[in-house]
Design a protein around this motif. Structure first.
Motif, PDB file in Angstrom:
ATOM      1  N   PRO A   1       0.590  -1.173  -0.006  1.00 15.56           N
ATOM      2  CA  PRO A   1       0.131   0.015   0.257  1.00 15.56           C
ATOM      3  C   PRO A   1       0.902   1.334   0.054  1.00 15.56           C
ATOM      4  CG  PRO A   1      -0.931  -1.584   1.395  1.00 15.56           C
ATOM      5  CD  PRO A   1       0.349  -2.063   1.125  1.00 15.56           C
ATOM      6  N   LEU A   2       1.974   1.375   0.635  1.00  8.35           N
ATOM      7  CA  LEU A   2       2.919   2.357   0.704  1.00  8.35           C
ATOM      8  C   LEU A   2       3.217   2.787  -0.789  1.00  8.35           C
ATOM      9  CD1 LEU A   2       4.517   4.657   1.939  1.00  8.35           C
ATOM     10  CD2 LEU A   2       6.396   2.959   2.317  1.00  8.35           C
ATOM     11  N   ASP A   3       3.691   1.532  -1.617  1.00  7.75           N
ATOM     12  CA  ASP A   3       3.935   1.914  -3.217  1.00  7.75           C
ATOM     13  C   ASP A   3       2.784   2.516  -3.678  1.00  7.75           C
ATOM     14  OD1 ASP A   3       6.631   1.204  -2.737  1.00  7.75           O
ATOM     15  OD2 ASP A   3       6.314  -0.917  -3.562  1.00  7.75           O
ATOM     16  N   ILE A   4       1.494   2.097  -3.629  1.00 12.44           N
ATOM     17  CA  ILE A   4       0.455   2.894  -4.168  1.00 12.44           C
ATOM     18  C   ILE A   4       0.215   4.133  -3.847  1.00 12.44           C
ATOM     19  CG2 ILE A   4      -2.274   2.513  -4.275  1.00 12.44           C
ATOM     20  CD1 ILE A   4      -1.968  -0.405  -3.438  1.00 12.44           C
ATOM     21  N   ALA A   5       0.373   4.594  -2.641  1.00 15.81           N
ATOM     22  CA  ALA A   5       0.349   5.745  -2.035  1.00 15.81           C
ATOM     23  C   ALA A   5       1.620   6.648  -2.691  1.00 15.81           C
ATOM     24  CB  ALA A   5       0.412   6.077  -0.361  1.00 15.81           C
ATOM     25  N   ARG A   6       2.475   6.133  -2.835  1.00 15.90           N
ATOM     26  CA  ARG A   6       3.650   6.880  -3.732  1.00 15.90           C
ATOM     27  C   ARG A   6       3.484   7.165  -4.944  1.00 15.90           C
ATOM     28  NH1 ARG A   6       8.205   2.476  -1.108  1.00 15.90           N
ATOM     29  NH2 ARG A   6       9.373   4.250   0.367  1.00 15.90           N
ATOM     30  N   ALA A   7       2.936   6.009  -5.738  1.00 12.00           N
ATOM     31  CA  ALA A   7       2.372   6.187  -7.136  1.00 12.00           C
ATOM     32  C   ALA A   7       1.358   7.256  -7.315  1.00 12.00           C
ATOM     33  CB  ALA A   7       2.151   4.849  -7.688  1.00 12.00           C
ATOM     34  N   LEU A   8       0.374   7.369  -6.360  1.00  6.42           N
ATOM     35  CA  LEU A   8      -0.651   8.364  -6.571  1.00  6.42           C
ATOM     36  C   LEU A   8      -0.261   9.535  -6.043  1.00  6.42           C
ATOM     37  CD1 LEU A   8      -3.321   6.380  -4.654  1.00  6.42           C
ATOM     38  CD2 LEU A   8      -3.441   6.777  -7.106  1.00  6.42           C
ATOM     39  N   ALA A   9       0.618   9.909  -5.356  1.00  2.41           N
ATOM     40  CA  ALA A   9       1.556  11.193  -5.077  1.00  2.41           C
ATOM     41  C   ALA A   9       2.129  11.640  -6.121  1.00  2.41           C
ATOM     42  CB  ALA A   9       2.456  10.902  -3.779  1.00  2.41           C
ATOM     43  N   LEU A  10       2.568  10.772  -7.168  1.00  2.00           N
ATOM     44  CA  LEU A  10       3.661  11.142  -8.114  1.00  2.00           C
ATOM     45  C   LEU A  10       2.852  11.368  -9.461  1.00  2.00           C
ATOM     46  CD1 LEU A  10       6.323   8.593  -7.917  1.00  2.00           C
ATOM     47  CD2 LEU A  10       6.522  10.900  -7.647  1.00  2.00           C
ATOM     48  N   GLY A  11       1.426  11.362  -9.033  1.00  2.00           N
ATOM     49  CA  GLY A  11       0.392  11.684 -10.307  1.00  2.00           C
ATOM     50  C   GLY A  11      -0.442  10.665 -11.023  1.00  2.00           C
ATOM     51  N   ALA A  12      -0.495   9.358 -10.581  1.00  2.00           N
ATOM     52  CA  ALA A  12      -1.295   8.388 -11.068  1.00  2.00           C
ATOM     53  C   ALA A  12      -2.595   8.473 -10.466  1.00  2.00           C
ATOM     54  CB  ALA A  12      -0.647   7.032 -10.602  1.00  2.00           C
ATOM     55  N   THR A  13      -3.566   8.482 -11.260  1.00  2.00           N
ATOM     56  CA  THR A  13      -4.944   8.215 -10.813  1.00  2.00           C
ATOM     57  C   THR A  13      -5.350   6.844 -10.130  1.00  2.00           C
ATOM     58  OG1 THR A  13      -5.401   9.594 -12.599  1.00  2.00           O
ATOM     59  CG2 THR A  13      -7.343   8.474 -11.585  1.00  2.00           C
ATOM     60  N   ALA A  14      -4.762   5.768 -10.727  1.00  2.00           N
ATOM     61  CA  ALA A  14      -5.172   4.540 -10.412  1.00  2.00           C
ATOM     62  C   ALA A  14      -3.722   3.610 -10.411  1.00  2.00           C
ATOM     63  CB  ALA A  14      -6.115   3.609 -11.131  1.00  2.00           C
ATOM     64  N   THR A  15      -3.667   2.545  -9.676  1.00  2.00           N
ATOM     65  CA  THR A  15      -2.562   1.598  -9.638  1.00  2.00           C
ATOM     66  C   THR A  15      -2.965   0.082  -9.838  1.00  2.00           C
ATOM     67  OG1 THR A  15      -2.822   1.380  -7.239  1.00  2.00           O
ATOM     68  CG2 THR A  15      -1.278   3.197  -8.014  1.00  2.00           C
ATOM     69  N   GLY A  16      -2.290  -0.438 -10.647  1.00  2.00           N
ATOM     70  CA  GLY A  16      -2.648  -2.070 -11.106  1.00  2.00           C
ATOM     71  C   GLY A  16      -1.504  -2.582 -10.583  1.00  2.00           C
ATOM     72  N   VAL A  17      -2.023  -4.101  -9.794  1.00  2.00           N
ATOM     73  CA  VAL A  17      -1.137  -5.140  -9.485  1.00  2.00           C
ATOM     74  C   VAL A  17      -1.081  -6.469  -9.973  1.00  2.00           C
ATOM     75  CG1 VAL A  17      -0.155  -6.133  -7.053  1.00  2.00           C
ATOM     76  CG2 VAL A  17      -0.834  -3.952  -7.275  1.00  2.00           C
ATOM     77  N   ALA A  18      -0.118  -6.972 -10.334  1.00  2.00           N
ATOM     78  CA  ALA A  18      -0.092  -8.228 -11.019  1.00  2.00           C
ATOM     79  C   ALA A  18       0.632  -9.314 -10.144  1.00  2.00           C
ATOM     80  CB  ALA A  18       0.467  -8.319 -12.323  1.00  2.00           C
ATOM     81  N   GLY A  19       1.918  -9.019 -10.226  1.00  2.00           N
ATOM     82  CA  GLY A  19       2.906 -10.108  -9.743  1.00  2.00           C
ATOM     83  C   GLY A  19       2.722 -10.469  -8.126  1.00  2.00           C
ATOM     84  N   ALA A  20       2.301  -9.381  -7.444  1.00  2.00           N
ATOM     85  CA  ALA A  20       1.984  -9.814  -5.867  1.00  2.00           C
ATOM     86  C   ALA A  20       0.778 -10.609  -5.666  1.00  2.00           C
ATOM     87  CB  ALA A  20       2.106  -8.364  -5.003  1.00  2.00           C
ATOM     88  N   PHE A  21      -0.490 -10.442  -6.407  1.00  2.00           N
ATOM     89  CA  PHE A  21      -1.420 -11.022  -6.429  1.00  2.00           C
ATOM     90  C   PHE A  21      -1.409 -12.451  -7.190  1.00  2.00           C
ATOM     91  CE2 PHE A  21      -3.984  -6.714  -6.394  1.00  2.00           C
ATOM     92  CZ  PHE A  21      -3.731  -6.506  -4.985  1.00  2.00           C
ATOM     93  N   LEU A  22      -0.860 -12.443  -8.160  1.00  2.00           N
ATOM     94  CA  LEU A  22      -0.537 -13.903  -8.832  1.00  2.00           C
ATOM     95  C   LEU A  22       0.388 -14.812  -7.823  1.00  2.00           C
ATOM     96  CD1 LEU A  22      -0.460 -15.797 -11.139  1.00  2.00           C
ATOM     97  CD2 LEU A  22       1.543 -14.691 -11.771  1.00  2.00           C
ATOM     98  N   ASP A  23       1.242 -14.495  -7.013  1.00  2.00           N
ATOM     99  CA  ASP A  23       1.915 -15.123  -6.284  1.00  2.00           C
ATOM    100  C   ASP A  23       1.001 -15.543  -5.114  1.00  2.00           C
ATOM    101  OD1 ASP A  23       4.548 -15.929  -5.359  1.00  2.00           O
ATOM    102  OD2 ASP A  23       4.198 -14.844  -3.525  1.00  2.00           O
ATOM    103  N   THR A  24       0.345 -14.822  -4.553  1.00  2.00           N
ATOM    104  CA  THR A  24      -0.610 -15.137  -3.427  1.00  2.00           C
ATOM    105  C   THR A  24      -1.505 -16.032  -4.099  1.00  2.00           C
ATOM    106  OG1 THR A  24      -0.648 -13.009  -2.509  1.00  2.00           O
ATOM    107  CG2 THR A  24      -2.453 -14.169  -1.780  1.00  2.00           C
TER     108      THR A  24
END
Length: 365
Positions: free
Chosen positions: A263-286
């Protein structure tokens, strides 16, 4: 052969994630902590407007797989998790479906298990309008992703070697489909010039898909008998670099994928100007290592943790993170210096002290 390749991609992606214990460029992005900036958690909403539609969360399950029995089962589990947590979900490349309609259910399962959710279809930049419409119809898709993967194709033993038609084909797809178009890289990043071109072509969303997550050059090199493309595995721009490079481009939404670990990387990405954030590898692994319930729990936990990060930072919405103070260091700072990007101003943009003063406080006086 296509089904075998899809299974290989999943196996290599999971193995890569387990072996990769290092950091990435998100570690060069730090929030300045203001101890009196916090707000009440009840005042925080994670809802966003994205590609012209309301989403309940700035997090989505990004494109992964499909095209074989094994990957179809993975898609079923991902779709259930998306349904139970309310996050949008994208299918992997649907090229296998165009070549063999018998694998349709390995993609269609995303809509079958998630009938009321946001589902994104995914095609390559060589897809025709007719193929894109077939993909949209199969999934009853809310948006169309077009993935750009020239580096992956170049390393892939059986990959394409012709990319000159992609700009023209993207224009045809934008004009020919009835839903928003998202153009995404698969892990090598989008430059400012590329995003500007996409905006001018009518693309609704640019997903920067930067280096730092699943490395498809490494995956495809692992599939080469001689493994002779190892030198290209560090190709491209990281996700934070892409976001900083694309700052201030109006008229197109920016999605951040590639290397988001928490979630910290999500917040960092949003603070850098992203509107949304996508995750693949971390969820695939789970999903592969555990089960669907574990992924549901992970997404819910990430939502709760992201809400608390916003609470501490004083951001009532994900969009307000773009006003938080950031420190940019290390390789990201070097990239920005070479690209002429002013990062010093990011450390002095927070409005929290002015709001405190307006409420009658003395902080900032």
């Amino acid at each position: 052969m296509i089904a075998d390749r899809k299974d290989d991609h999943v196996r290599h992606a999971v193995d890569q994630r387990r072996a990769d214990t290092g950091g990435n460029d998100f570690d060069c992005v730090t929030f300045v902590h203001h101890a009196l900036a916090g707000i009440d958690s009840a005042d925080v909403s994670l809802a966003i407007d994205f590609a012209g539609k309301p989403w309940d969360s700035p997090l989505f399950v990004n494109a992964m797989t499909g095209g074989s029995a094994k990957t179809g089962e993975i898609n079923r589990k991902l779709a259930i998790a998306a349904r139970e947590t309310g996050v949008p979900i994208a299918t992997g490349s649907m090229s296998a479906y165009f070549r063999d309609p018998a694998v349709a259910d390995t993609y269609r399962v995303l809509r079958q298990e998630n009938p009321h959710g946001v589902v994104l279809a995914n095609v390559n930049a060589n897809a025709t309008v007719e193929q894109a419409l077939r993909a949209i119809e199969l999934l009853e898709a809310d948006a169309l992703q077009i993935h750009l993967n020239s580096v992956q194709e170049a390393v892939m033993p059986e990959g394409d070697r012709s990319f000159g038609s992609w700009p023209r084909q993207i224009e045809h797809l934008v004009a020919g489909v009835p839903i928003p178009v998202i153009v995404k890289e698969v892990g090598f990043g989008l430059s400012r010039q590329t995003v500007t071109w996409l905006r001018d072509a009518g693309v609704a969303v640019a997903d920067v898909g930067g280096r730092g997550g699943t490395n498809f050059a490494r995956i495809e090199n692992s599939r080469r008998p001689a493994g002779d493309f190892a030198f290209i595995e560090s190709w491209g721009q990281s996700t934070p670099n892409c976001l900083l490079d694309c700052a201030g481009i109006d008229g197109i939404d920016i999605a951040a994928t590639g290397g988001i670990r928490s979630p910290l990387d999500i917040a960092r990405a949003l603070a850098l100007g992203a509107t949304a954030t996508g995750v693949a590898g971390a969820f695939l692994d789970t999903v592969v290592r555990h089960d669907t319930d574990a992924l549901i729990g992970q997404i819910r936990t990430w939502h709760d943790q992201l809400r608390q990060i916003l609470t501490v930072l004083g951001a009532r919405t994900p969009a307000e993170l773009a006003g938080c103070d950031l420190l940019i260091t290390g390789d990201v700072a070097t990239f920005c210096a070479l690209r002429g990007i002013d990062v010093a101003s990011l450390a002095h943009r927070s409005p929290w002290w002015r709001e405190s003063r307006d409420r009658g406080g003395v902080i900032g006086e």
